[in-house]
Design a protein around this motif. Structure first.
Motif, PDB file in Angstrom:
ATOM      1  N   PHE A 192       0.822  -1.213   0.000  1.00 47.51           N
ATOM      2  CA  PHE A 192       0.000   0.000   0.000  1.00 47.51           C
ATOM      3  C   PHE A 192       0.857   1.264   0.000  1.00 47.51           C
ATOM      4  O   PHE A 192       0.622   2.186  -0.801  1.00 47.51           O
ATOM      5  CB  PHE A 192      -0.939  -0.013   1.212  1.00 47.51           C
ATOM      6  CG  PHE A 192      -1.818   1.195   1.299  1.00 47.51           C
ATOM      7  CD1 PHE A 192      -2.967   1.284   0.530  1.00 47.51           C
ATOM      8  CD2 PHE A 192      -1.497   2.257   2.138  1.00 47.51           C
ATOM      9  CE1 PHE A 192      -3.778   2.403   0.595  1.00 47.51           C
ATOM     10  CE2 PHE A 192      -2.301   3.376   2.213  1.00 47.51           C
ATOM     11  CZ  PHE A 192      -3.449   3.445   1.433  1.00 47.51           C
ATOM     12  N   ILE A 193       1.844   1.321   0.897  1.00 44.91           N
ATOM     13  CA  ILE A 193       2.663   2.535   1.009  1.00 44.91           C
ATOM     14  C   ILE A 193       3.530   2.758  -0.234  1.00 44.91           C
ATOM     15  O   ILE A 193       3.473   3.835  -0.849  1.00 44.91           O
ATOM     16  CB  ILE A 193       3.522   2.495   2.281  1.00 44.91           C
ATOM     17  CG1 ILE A 193       2.629   2.510   3.532  1.00 44.91           C
ATOM     18  CG2 ILE A 193       4.496   3.677   2.314  1.00 44.91           C
ATOM     19  CD1 ILE A 193       1.794   3.754   3.680  1.00 44.91           C
ATOM     20  N   PRO A 194       4.352   1.777  -0.659  1.00 50.23           N
ATOM     21  CA  PRO A 194       5.252   2.074  -1.794  1.00 50.23           C
ATOM     22  C   PRO A 194       4.569   2.084  -3.159  1.00 50.23           C
ATOM     23  O   PRO A 194       5.056   2.762  -4.075  1.00 50.23           O
ATOM     24  CB  PRO A 194       6.298   0.957  -1.719  1.00 50.23           C
ATOM     25  CG  PRO A 194       5.587  -0.168  -1.056  1.00 50.23           C
ATOM     26  CD  PRO A 194       4.626   0.447  -0.092  1.00 50.23           C
ATOM     27  N   TYR A 195       3.445   1.368  -3.321  1.00 52.41           N
ATOM     28  CA  TYR A 195       2.843   1.253  -4.656  1.00 52.41           C
ATOM     29  C   TYR A 195       1.528   2.014  -4.804  1.00 52.41           C
ATOM     30  O   TYR A 195       1.018   2.117  -5.922  1.00 52.41           O
ATOM     31  CB  TYR A 195       2.612  -0.220  -5.006  1.00 52.41           C
ATOM     32  CG  TYR A 195       3.884  -1.009  -5.107  1.00 52.41           C
ATOM     33  CD1 TYR A 195       4.747  -0.841  -6.191  1.00 52.41           C
ATOM     34  CD2 TYR A 195       4.236  -1.917  -4.115  1.00 52.41           C
ATOM     35  CE1 TYR A 195       5.923  -1.565  -6.282  1.00 52.41           C
ATOM     36  CE2 TYR A 195       5.413  -2.642  -4.205  1.00 52.41           C
ATOM     37  CZ  TYR A 195       6.248  -2.472  -5.284  1.00 52.41           C
ATOM     38  OH  TYR A 195       7.415  -3.180  -5.374  1.00 52.41           O
ATOM     39  N   PHE A 196       0.988   2.534  -3.707  1.00 55.31           N
ATOM     40  CA  PHE A 196      -0.265   3.284  -3.803  1.00 55.31           C
ATOM     41  C   PHE A 196      -0.118   4.682  -3.225  1.00 55.31           C
ATOM     42  O   PHE A 196      -0.291   5.680  -3.927  1.00 55.31           O
ATOM     43  CB  PHE A 196      -1.389   2.523  -3.096  1.00 55.31           C
ATOM     44  CG  PHE A 196      -2.710   3.231  -3.146  1.00 55.31           C
ATOM     45  CD1 PHE A 196      -3.506   3.171  -4.283  1.00 55.31           C
ATOM     46  CD2 PHE A 196      -3.167   3.968  -2.052  1.00 55.31           C
ATOM     47  CE1 PHE A 196      -4.729   3.822  -4.334  1.00 55.31           C
ATOM     48  CE2 PHE A 196      -4.378   4.627  -2.102  1.00 55.31           C
ATOM     49  CZ  PHE A 196      -5.162   4.560  -3.241  1.00 55.31           C
ATOM     50  N   TYR A 197       0.212   4.759  -1.954  1.00 48.39           N
ATOM     51  CA  TYR A 197       0.232   6.063  -1.287  1.00 48.39           C
ATOM     52  C   TYR A 197       1.352   6.960  -1.822  1.00 48.39           C
ATOM     53  O   TYR A 197       1.107   8.107  -2.219  1.00 48.39           O
ATOM     54  CB  TYR A 197       0.384   5.871   0.220  1.00 48.39           C
ATOM     55  CG  TYR A 197       0.473   7.175   0.985  1.00 48.39           C
ATOM     56  CD1 TYR A 197      -0.661   7.953   1.217  1.00 48.39           C
ATOM     57  CD2 TYR A 197       1.704   7.636   1.454  1.00 48.39           C
ATOM     58  CE1 TYR A 197      -0.573   9.152   1.893  1.00 48.39           C
ATOM     59  CE2 TYR A 197       1.801   8.828   2.136  1.00 48.39           C
ATOM     60  CZ  TYR A 197       0.668   9.586   2.361  1.00 48.39           C
ATOM     61  OH  TYR A 197       0.765  10.774   3.029  1.00 48.39           O
ATOM     62  N   GLN A 198       2.576   6.480  -1.840  1.00 43.58           N
ATOM     63  CA  GLN A 198       3.700   7.313  -2.266  1.00 43.58           C
ATOM     64  C   GLN A 198       3.617   7.740  -3.733  1.00 43.58           C
ATOM     65  O   GLN A 198       3.792   8.920  -4.039  1.00 43.58           O
ATOM     66  CB  GLN A 198       5.020   6.583  -1.984  1.00 43.58           C
ATOM     67  CG  GLN A 198       5.329   6.463  -0.501  1.00 43.58           C
ATOM     68  CD  GLN A 198       6.632   5.734  -0.248  1.00 43.58           C
ATOM     69  OE1 GLN A 198       7.237   5.185  -1.172  1.00 43.58           O
ATOM     70  NE2 GLN A 198       7.068   5.715   0.999  1.00 43.58           N
ATOM     71  N   PRO A 199       3.348   6.805  -4.682  1.00 46.24           N
ATOM     72  CA  PRO A 199       3.290   7.264  -6.082  1.00 46.24           C
ATOM     73  C   PRO A 199       2.145   8.227  -6.362  1.00 46.24           C
ATOM     74  O   PRO A 199       2.313   9.179  -7.132  1.00 46.24           O
ATOM     75  CB  PRO A 199       3.122   5.951  -6.872  1.00 46.24           C
ATOM     76  CG  PRO A 199       3.564   4.882  -5.955  1.00 46.24           C
ATOM     77  CD  PRO A 199       3.238   5.349  -4.579  1.00 46.24           C
ATOM     78  N   ILE A 200       0.983   8.009  -5.744  1.00 45.44           N
ATOM     79  CA  ILE A 200      -0.180   8.826  -6.081  1.00 45.44           C
ATOM     80  C   ILE A 200      -0.181  10.137  -5.309  1.00 45.44           C
ATOM     81  O   ILE A 200      -0.323  11.222  -5.888  1.00 45.44           O
ATOM     82  CB  ILE A 200      -1.473   8.035  -5.829  1.00 45.44           C
ATOM     83  CG1 ILE A 200      -1.545   6.833  -6.788  1.00 45.44           C
ATOM     84  CG2 ILE A 200      -2.698   8.930  -6.016  1.00 45.44           C
ATOM     85  CD1 ILE A 200      -2.756   5.957  -6.578  1.00 45.44           C
ATOM     86  N   PHE A 201      -0.027  10.069  -4.006  1.00 43.06           N
ATOM     87  CA  PHE A 201      -0.197  11.261  -3.172  1.00 43.06           C
ATOM     88  C   PHE A 201       1.088  12.058  -2.981  1.00 43.06           C
ATOM     89  O   PHE A 201       1.027  13.261  -2.693  1.00 43.06           O
ATOM     90  CB  PHE A 201      -0.761  10.859  -1.808  1.00 43.06           C
ATOM     91  CG  PHE A 201      -2.144  10.303  -1.877  1.00 43.06           C
ATOM     92  CD1 PHE A 201      -3.254  11.133  -1.974  1.00 43.06           C
ATOM     93  CD2 PHE A 201      -2.360   8.934  -1.869  1.00 43.06           C
ATOM     94  CE1 PHE A 201      -4.530  10.621  -2.051  1.00 43.06           C
ATOM     95  CE2 PHE A 201      -3.639   8.404  -1.940  1.00 43.06           C
ATOM     96  CZ  PHE A 201      -4.730   9.248  -2.035  1.00 43.06           C
ATOM     97  N   LEU A 202       2.250  11.443  -3.128  1.00 42.84           N
ATOM     98  CA  LEU A 202       3.510  12.163  -2.963  1.00 42.84           C
ATOM     99  C   LEU A 202       4.165  12.506  -4.299  1.00 42.84           C
ATOM    100  O   LEU A 202       4.676  13.609  -4.476  1.00 42.84           O
ATOM    101  CB  LEU A 202       4.477  11.326  -2.101  1.00 42.84           C
ATOM    102  CG  LEU A 202       3.997  11.030  -0.672  1.00 42.84           C
ATOM    103  CD1 LEU A 202       5.054  10.255   0.093  1.00 42.84           C
ATOM    104  CD2 LEU A 202       3.614  12.289   0.080  1.00 42.84           C
ATOM    105  N   LYS A 203       4.129  11.564  -5.226  1.00 49.46           N
ATOM    106  CA  LYS A 203       4.742  11.795  -6.535  1.00 49.46           C
ATOM    107  C   LYS A 203       3.723  12.251  -7.582  1.00 49.46           C
ATOM    108  O   LYS A 203       4.103  12.558  -8.710  1.00 49.46           O
ATOM    109  CB  LYS A 203       5.447  10.526  -7.010  1.00 49.46           C
ATOM    110  CG  LYS A 203       6.560  10.067  -6.076  1.00 49.46           C
ATOM    111  CD  LYS A 203       7.208   8.787  -6.595  1.00 49.46           C
ATOM    112  CE  LYS A 203       8.297   8.312  -5.634  1.00 49.46           C
ATOM    113  NZ  LYS A 203       8.942   7.061  -6.110  1.00 49.46           N
ATOM    114  N   HIS A 204       2.452  12.244  -7.232  1.00 48.62           N
ATOM    115  CA  HIS A 204       1.367  12.727  -8.096  1.00 48.62           C
ATOM    116  C   HIS A 204       1.309  11.987  -9.443  1.00 48.62           C
ATOM    117  O   HIS A 204       1.106  12.588 -10.481  1.00 48.62           O
ATOM    118  CB  HIS A 204       1.507  14.237  -8.338  1.00 48.62           C
ATOM    119  CG  HIS A 204       1.594  15.027  -7.080  1.00 48.62           C
ATOM    120  ND1 HIS A 204       0.538  15.118  -6.173  1.00 48.62           N
ATOM    121  CD2 HIS A 204       2.612  15.746  -6.544  1.00 48.62           C
ATOM    122  CE1 HIS A 204       0.912  15.887  -5.153  1.00 48.62           C
ATOM    123  NE2 HIS A 204       2.164  16.276  -5.351  1.00 48.62           N
TER     124      HIS A 204
END
Length: 205
Positions: free
Chosen positions: A53-65
């Motif tokens: 969830f964190i490396p493949y969902f949260y970080q790419p979408i919400f941090l890297k846009h």
């Protein structure tokens, strides 16, 4: 009593509870089984949260846009609708996509699954081992050729392939049994060395 000894005693208790199934089904075994399933599920959820969830969902979408990842994320969430009687049809879409990807990957993996085996069978027969591999490959393939009756000389030739398959399946089953026996030996060594001897040392010095 140290924490390590206490944790080993707890592990030994549940190990014996699992072993109690060898006598008959009992509440101790059922408790240990359900606890194992619950702990495994909880551990899997935490591991999924940290490594998926964190490396493949949260970080790419919400941090890297990387907003394009929202589409596969929504398709993956459709799996959860399998538990809804009214919306379970939505779970068919990720299943369809996954089956398509599996089919494509199998087709692309033909090199490793088929062509490499064919290349390994097309080598000069220089010793008895290669001769046995060649005979086993041909006879096993002919065993699954059902357009001709397995009778006469052809049937005897095909029976050789049957023996090769029986030996191969037997070796695989024996390897599985030996792996389970090694696990049993490991648990017995844990009960004797890490629990019984440690408890004896703690009580009697």
């Amino acid at each position: 009593m140290t924490f390590d000894l206490f944790s080993n005693l707890v592990a030994a208790f549940f190990t014996l509870c699992i072993f109690s199934f060898l006598y008959k089904d009992n509440p101790f075994y059922q408790m240990s089984e359900q606890l194992l399933v619950g702990v495994s599920l909880g551990y899997s959820l935490v591991l999924t949260y940290e490594r998926v969830f964190i490396p493949y969902f949260y970080q790419p979408i919400f941090l890297k846009h990387e907003w394009i990842l929202i589409i596969p994320s929504i398709i993956g969430i459709f799996y959860l609708f399998r538990f809804s009687p009214k919306l379970s049809w939505l779970s068919r879409y990720p299943i369809a996509f996954s089956m398509m990807s599996v089919g494509a990957s199998v087709a692309l993996a033909m090199h490793t699954s088929i062509l490499v085996q064919m290349r390994q069978a097309m080598v000069p027969i220089e010793n008895i081992n290669l001769a046995l591999i060649f005979i086993g490959t041909i006879t096993v393939l002919l065993y699954f050729f059902f357009s001709k009756a397995h009778t006469g000389i052809y049937g005897q030739f095909v029976n050789v392939g049957k023996w090769f398959m029986m030996i191969g399946f037997g070796a695989s089953f024996g390897l599985t049994v030996m792996a389970r026996i090694s696990l049993l030996i490991g648990r017995i060594q844990f009960l004797v060395n890490d629990v019984f001897l440690a408890l004896k040392q703690a009580l009697f010095g």
